[in-house]
Design a protein around this motif. Structure first.
Motif, PDB file in Angstrom:
ATOM      1  N   UNK A  63       4.906   4.625  -3.282  1.00 60.04           N
ATOM      2  CA  UNK A  63       5.835   3.628  -3.806  1.00 60.04           C
ATOM      3  C   UNK A  63       5.125   2.324  -4.164  1.00 60.04           C
ATOM      4  N   UNK A  64       3.885   2.155  -3.733  1.00 60.30           N
ATOM      5  CA  UNK A  64       3.168   0.909  -4.018  1.00 60.30           C
ATOM      6  C   UNK A  64       2.887   0.710  -5.504  1.00 60.30           C
ATOM      7  N   UNK A  65       2.962   1.785  -6.298  1.00 58.62           N
ATOM      8  CA  UNK A  65       2.738   1.630  -7.736  1.00 58.62           C
ATOM      9  C   UNK A  65       3.798   0.735  -8.376  1.00 58.62           C
ATOM     10  N   UNK A  66       4.956   0.582  -7.713  1.00 57.58           N
ATOM     11  CA  UNK A  66       6.055  -0.202  -8.269  1.00 57.58           C
ATOM     12  C   UNK A  66       5.954  -1.688  -7.932  1.00 57.58           C
ATOM     13  N   UNK A  67       4.961  -2.074  -7.129  1.00 56.58           N
ATOM     14  CA  UNK A  67       4.816  -3.476  -6.783  1.00 56.58           C
ATOM     15  C   UNK A  67       5.711  -3.887  -5.639  1.00 56.58           C
ATOM     16  N   UNK A  68       6.209  -5.126  -5.689  1.00 52.70           N
ATOM     17  CA  UNK A  68       6.929  -5.706  -4.569  1.00 52.70           C
ATOM     18  C   UNK A  68       8.394  -5.949  -4.905  1.00 52.70           C
ATOM     19  N   UNK A 114       6.321   0.217 -13.355  1.00 51.92           N
ATOM     20  CA  UNK A 114       5.100   0.107 -12.560  1.00 51.92           C
ATOM     21  C   UNK A 114       4.613  -1.342 -12.565  1.00 51.92           C
ATOM     22  N   UNK A 115       4.195  -1.824 -11.386  1.00 51.03           N
ATOM     23  CA  UNK A 115       3.707  -3.194 -11.261  1.00 51.03           C
ATOM     24  C   UNK A 115       2.772  -3.278 -10.052  1.00 51.03           C
ATOM     25  N   UNK A 135      -3.160   0.173  -8.007  1.00 48.67           N
ATOM     26  CA  UNK A 135      -3.489   0.290  -9.425  1.00 48.67           C
ATOM     27  C   UNK A 135      -4.164   1.628  -9.721  1.00 48.67           C
ATOM     28  N   UNK A 136      -5.022   2.075  -8.805  1.00 43.72           N
ATOM     29  CA  UNK A 136      -5.685   3.368  -9.022  1.00 43.72           C
ATOM     30  C   UNK A 136      -4.690   4.516  -8.924  1.00 43.72           C
ATOM     31  N   UNK A 137      -3.716   4.409  -8.020  1.00 40.53           N
ATOM     32  CA  UNK A 137      -2.693   5.450  -7.917  1.00 40.53           C
ATOM     33  C   UNK A 137      -1.767   5.433  -9.134  1.00 40.53           C
ATOM     34  N   UNK A 138      -1.446   4.244  -9.629  1.00 39.00           N
ATOM     35  CA  UNK A 138      -0.626   4.152 -10.836  1.00 39.00           C
ATOM     36  C   UNK A 138      -1.351   4.799 -12.008  1.00 39.00           C
ATOM     37  N   UNK A 162       8.062  -6.273   0.085  1.00 41.66           N
ATOM     38  CA  UNK A 162       9.006  -5.234   0.527  1.00 41.66           C
ATOM     39  C   UNK A 162       8.887  -4.002  -0.351  1.00 41.66           C
ATOM     40  N   UNK A 163       8.952  -2.851   0.296  1.00 37.35           N
ATOM     41  CA  UNK A 163       9.105  -1.563  -0.392  1.00 37.35           C
ATOM     42  C   UNK A 163      10.369  -0.895   0.141  1.00 37.35           C
ATOM     43  N   UNK A 164      11.106  -0.269  -0.748  1.00 39.91           N
ATOM     44  CA  UNK A 164      12.286   0.498  -0.325  1.00 39.91           C
ATOM     45  C   UNK A 164      12.567   1.565  -1.379  1.00 39.91           C
TER      46      UNK A 164
END
Length: 369
Positions: free
Chosen positions: A134-139, A153-154, A161-164, A297-299
């Protein structure tokens, strides 16, 4: 089915291998380079099974990948091999570019060559499941809702960034070449066999070793927690019923602030393994300077995988966390050598309470795998 699992000696990959061998009639072929975070002991119980094979191999080795594909003739690939620690990506991003981007490209090309030579009936059944974060989506802010498959994606860190980039490559290979790829993006995993540098295990082992429990900032950053065994079930369900060319977000509907996770671990340890000198493990909490680009935050909204695939997270966070703490208490023989190797690799012994974060370094409180 014959399923190749890349990164199968890692935390999530080993859980997938165990789920395949113990919970299905399929065959698991574990491909892993065995970097520092890989723990072959996590799949030691599978070694005698005729439905399990381990291959020490770098996913950047295209000839090696093609040889395994030709030998095993798999029906599917679950791609989990990745560098995954955010702090390490900030300190040294090159390995993340090489493994997560170039390695994924190499795997996709090997898979495409193999898939294109299959008979029509097997080509129709073949799948590549690319597992992401989920980190590819940013915060997200406190009132920003949740991530879905449509979220833009952010990425904030070299890791995300590498996973995105890898996600985009996987979907491009589906759209350009027709390779039947599915992409999943999961929330923070926890559970047994997690390398002791992530938030939950490092809190447990630091506490038991009488060391600081480091928390970035004030611990207000929020993560959505998913038990690794629920995640393994989700991936096998996506392999069976997911649609090529589609994305699925996988989460446990368990948002918690980092400080609350650490406090919960301390409460469990106070009950299950009280400190010999008395007092609470809460006394070991140490707030440290926030890291660069730390997402707030990630959700995850897992509605699509729940409705379309029929998967649900079965593990409640409270019960799952207690199971996890009990596992680490019962399996010091698994994590202690990793702990000692980490300290030796930095040329110093683990630090006691009041000194730096310890054998695994300051804990990364956002990365997944």
């Amino acid at each position: 089915m014959r399923i190749i699992v890349t990164g199968g000696a890692g935390f999530i990959g080993s859980a997938v291998c165990r789920a395949i061998v113990h919970g299905t009639r399929h065959r698991a072929v574990n491909i892993d380079k065995l970097t520092y975070a890989a723990t072959p002991q996590s799949t030691a119980g599978l070694a005698g099974s005729p439905r399990y094979r381990f291959c020490r191999l770098d996913i950047g080795d295209r000839a090696g990948l093609q040889a395994v594909l030709a030998d095993e003739e798999p029906d599917a690939i679950i791609h989990l091999a990745a560098e995954s620690h955010v702090d390490r990506s900030i300190e040294g991003p090159a390995a993340f570019i090489e493994t997560n981007i170039v390695g994924t490209y190499t795997l996709l090309e090997a898979a495409r060559r193999y898939w294109s030579g299959l008979p029509d009936t097997r080509r129709e059944r073949f799948r590549v499941l690319h597992v992401s974060t989920d980190e590819v989506y940013g915060s997200l802010g406190p009132d920003d809702g949740t991530f879905t498959e449509a979220s833009p994606y952010d990425p904030s860190s070299p890791y995300s960034a590498s996973k995105a980039s890898a996600d985009h490559l996987a979907m491009a290979w589906q759209r350009t070449y027709g390779l039947p790829v599915i992409v999943s993006n999961c929330s923070n995993n926890y559970g047994p066999f997690q390398f002791p540098e992530k938030l939950v295990p490092v809190t447990i082992v630091n506490a038991l070793d009488g060391m600081d429990l480091p928390i970035y900032g004030r611990g207000d950053n929020v993560r959505d927690w998913l038990h690794v065994e629920d995640h393994a079930r989700a991936l096998l369900a996506l392999l069976a019923r997911g649609r090529p060319g589609e994305r699925y977000t996988v989460g446990g509907r368990a948002e918690r602030r980092n400080i609350d996770v650490v406090r919960a671990v301390c409460g469990l340890l106070d009950r299950l393994a009280p400190r010999s000198g008395g007092g609470s493990y809460l006394e070991q909490i140490a707030f440290v300077a926030d890291r660069a680009g730390h997402d707030f935050r990630y959700a995850i909204d897992p509605g699509r995988i729940e409705d379309e695939i029929g998967w649900r997270a079965l593990e409640d966070f409270s019960s799952g966390l207690e199971r996890t703490v009990r596992w680490y208490l019962d399996n010091e023989a698994w994590w202690r050598p990793l702990r000692q190797a980490g300290a030796a690799g930095r040329g110093k012994a683990a630090a006691p309470v009041g000194r730096a974060a310890g054998a695994a370094g300051v804990v990364a409180q956002g990365d997944v795998a």
